[in-house]
Design a protein around this motif. Structure first.
Motif, short mmCIF file in Angstrom:
data_model
loop_
_atom_site.label_atom_id
_atom_site.label_comp_id
_atom_site.label_asym_id
_atom_site.label_seq_id
_atom_site.Cartn_x
_atom_site.Cartn_y
_atom_site.Cartn_z
N VAL A 1 0.86 -1.17 0.00
CA VAL A 1 0.00 0.00 0.00
C VAL A 1 0.90 1.22 0.00
O VAL A 1 1.77 1.37 0.85
N ASP A 2 0.67 2.09 -0.96
CA ASP A 2 1.44 3.32 -1.07
C ASP A 2 0.62 4.44 -0.43
O ASP A 2 -0.46 4.78 -0.91
N LEU A 3 1.13 4.98 0.67
CA LEU A 3 0.41 6.04 1.37
C LEU A 3 0.59 7.38 0.68
O LEU A 3 -0.19 8.29 0.90
N GLY A 4 1.59 7.49 -0.16
CA GLY A 4 1.80 8.71 -0.93
C GLY A 4 2.34 9.85 -0.10
O GLY A 4 2.79 9.68 1.03
N ARG A 5 2.26 11.01 -0.68
CA ARG A 5 2.76 12.21 -0.02
C ARG A 5 1.59 13.00 0.54
O ARG A 5 0.48 12.94 0.03
#
Length: 62
Positions: A34-38
């Motif tokens: 899972v990419d939480l991003g910026r």
């Protein structure tokens, strides 16, 4: 990922770039990441306030 998006939404936190990391599908183990991003500093502070104390403790050890 959808459960995380919903829980964050209930706490008033929106991560527009929350998603599954596309390159993780190429891993042999078949375990998507899972990419939480910026996010902005304000969003990060809201997440810190929204997380109940102790609930996340040890979560990374599963």
């Amino acid at each position: 990922m959808e459960k995380l998006r919903a829980a964050l939404g209930r706490a008033g936190v929106v991560l527009p770039s929350l998603g599954v990391e596309a390159t993780s599908y190429t891993r042999e183990a078949g375990c998507p990441l899972v990419d939480l991003g910026r996010c902005t500093v304000d969003t990060a502070l809201r997440m810190a306030v929204a997380l109940p104390r102790g609930e996340a403790e040890g979560a990374g050890q599963r």
